[in-house]
Scaffold this active site. Structure first.
Site, PDB file in Angstrom:
ATOM      1  N   ASP A  27       0.860  -1.188   0.000  1.00 54.50           N
ATOM      2  CA  ASP A  27       0.000   0.000   0.000  1.00 54.50           C
ATOM      3  C   ASP A  27       0.892   1.232   0.000  1.00 54.50           C
ATOM      4  O   ASP A  27       2.100   1.156   0.267  1.00 54.50           O
ATOM      5  CB  ASP A  27      -0.926   0.004   1.224  1.00 54.50           C
ATOM      6  N   SER A  28       0.277   2.378  -0.264  1.00 57.26           N
ATOM      7  CA  SER A  28       1.010   3.635  -0.200  1.00 57.26           C
ATOM      8  C   SER A  28       1.380   4.002   1.228  1.00 57.26           C
ATOM      9  O   SER A  28       2.322   4.756   1.453  1.00 57.26           O
ATOM     10  CB  SER A  28       0.175   4.761  -0.811  1.00 57.26           C
ATOM     11  N   TYR A  59      -0.696   8.795  -2.558  1.00 52.71           N
ATOM     12  CA  TYR A  59      -0.654   8.604  -3.995  1.00 52.71           C
ATOM     13  C   TYR A  59      -1.566   9.573  -4.739  1.00 52.71           C
ATOM     14  O   TYR A  59      -1.371   9.822  -5.935  1.00 52.71           O
ATOM     15  CB  TYR A  59      -1.054   7.170  -4.341  1.00 52.71           C
ATOM     16  N   GLY A  60      -2.575  10.111  -4.066  1.00 49.72           N
ATOM     17  CA  GLY A  60      -3.483  11.042  -4.722  1.00 49.72           C
ATOM     18  C   GLY A  60      -2.806  12.307  -5.201  1.00 49.72           C
ATOM     19  O   GLY A  60      -3.347  13.029  -6.048  1.00 49.72           O
ATOM     20  N   CYS A  91      -4.582  -1.099  -2.185  1.00 47.20           N
ATOM     21  CA  CYS A  91      -4.791   0.327  -2.427  1.00 47.20           C
ATOM     22  C   CYS A  91      -5.710   0.447  -3.632  1.00 47.20           C
ATOM     23  O   CYS A  91      -5.381  -0.081  -4.707  1.00 47.20           O
ATOM     24  CB  CYS A  91      -3.458   1.014  -2.681  1.00 47.20           C
ATOM     25  N   THR A  93      -6.492   3.129  -5.466  1.00 48.50           N
ATOM     26  CA  THR A  93      -5.945   3.952  -6.538  1.00 48.50           C
ATOM     27  C   THR A  93      -4.895   3.182  -7.331  1.00 48.50           C
ATOM     28  O   THR A  93      -4.907   3.159  -8.570  1.00 48.50           O
ATOM     29  CB  THR A  93      -5.334   5.236  -5.957  1.00 48.50           C
ATOM     30  N   CYS A 205     -11.532   3.052   0.282  1.00 47.39           N
ATOM     31  CA  CYS A 205     -10.109   3.246   0.531  1.00 47.39           C
ATOM     32  C   CYS A 205      -9.742   2.357   1.699  1.00 47.39           C
ATOM     33  O   CYS A 205     -10.467   2.329   2.713  1.00 47.39           O
ATOM     34  CB  CYS A 205      -9.813   4.709   0.857  1.00 47.39           C
ATOM     35  N   THR A 206      -8.641   1.635   1.583  1.00 43.06           N
ATOM     36  CA  THR A 206      -8.288   0.697   2.655  1.00 43.06           C
ATOM     37  C   THR A 206      -7.908   1.409   3.945  1.00 43.06           C
ATOM     38  O   THR A 206      -7.902   0.789   5.013  1.00 43.06           O
ATOM     39  CB  THR A 206      -7.136  -0.227   2.212  1.00 43.06           C
TER      40      THR A 206
END
Length: 286
Positions: A27-28, A59-60, A91, A93, A205-206
């Site tokens: 994940d991010s 990441y957004g 994630c 995204t 969203c996780t």
């Protein structure tokens, strides 16, 4: 709907292993811990490594092209280092944008994460459903395609919450935001229309399930908060099978791509989830 996020390599199970399967959860940041929890409950015999690309969080803030390039770079390094049998992209995204490129480059199964729209629609009694997402996920055509595919006549309200992922990270790091700030972020989910009101919220969203306890307390009325993690875990079990081999005796490890020190509250939160070994794989954001 474009990317088949749940599918693994050729939709087949892994070859039978004479050891515990090694699963990389990526994940991010810290949101993938919610998926890791579902995985360890469903498949406790696996050898898990959790990787957080905290050097690039969130990441957004990246363009789509930069995000795909970043995910490919980090996953390439992690696969070389860890040699997993399967990768879970925990994630939304990264799943919607990078999975096709990941599957094209690497010859192993990838399981992605999707907004829990289908189970949220199945759970509604009022016919009013909210999808609580990051602004990036709200913009994705894949999200809107899922709504078109699974709404089944329900009214679906798509809510882009710009700060929730960061709030979830702050919570685990011992710096929670106040109730009023958090309530304002989830407020648009609660809609009353023609005598009906939201009764089911898909968490897209996780990171968001990390805050579900506070969501329940702050909600203006009770709703079902639908977490995507159990569906991800079921898909991994279907691909891996239930290995008869116990997981290795070594502690589960968490990898971070930055060299920032972890606050004691976060170290405690990781330890409570079984991640007692912290390692670094420095990959600064270009």
């Amino acid at each position: 709907m474009g990317v088949d996020l749940f599918a693994g390599l050729a939709n087949t199970t892994l070859p039978r292993l004479d050891r515990a399967p090694k699963v990389l959860v990526f994940d991010s940041g810290l949101g993938g811990l919610t998926v890791l929890g579902a995985l360890t409950a469903a498949l406790p015999s696996a050898d898990y490594v959790y990787a957080a690309d905290d050097a690039a969080f969130p990441y957004g803030g990246l363009s789509d092209e930069a995000l795909v390039a970043r995910v490919l770079r980090v996953i390439d390094r992690l696969i070389q280092r860890e040699r997993p049998d399967l990768v879970v992209v925990a994630c939304n995204t990264a799943s919607t944008l990078a999975l096709p490129a990941l599957r094209a480059r690497f010859d192993l199964p990838f399981v992605g994460t999707v907004p829990a729209i289908k189970p949220a629609v199945a759970a509604t009694r009022s016919g009013v459903v909210a999808v609580l997402a990051t602004p990036g996920t709200v913009r994705r055509e894949h999200t809107r395609a899922m709504i078109d595919a699974f709404a089944d006549g329900a009214q679906v309200v798509l809510v882009g919450a710009p700060n929730l992922a960061a709030f979830a990270e702050a919570e685990l790091r011992g710096a929670p935001v106040d109730d009023a700030t958090l309530a304002a972020e989830i407020g648009p989910c609660f809609v009353e229309s023609a005598g009906r009101r939201t009764d089911s919220v898909a968490l897209a969203c996780t990171h968001f399930p990390l805050l579900t306890g506070r969501f329940r307390r702050l909600a203006p009325w009770p709703v079902d908060w639908i977490d995507p993690a159990p569906a991800v875990a079921r898909r991994v079990v279907a691909l891996v099978g239930r290995s008869p081999s116990p997981r290795p005796g070594a502690p589960m490890r968490a990898l971070f791509t930055s060299e920032r020190p972890l606050p004691s509250a976060l170290e405690a939160a990781l330890e409570s989830r079984g991640l007692t070994a912290i390692e670094r794989e420095p990959l600064p954001l270009d």
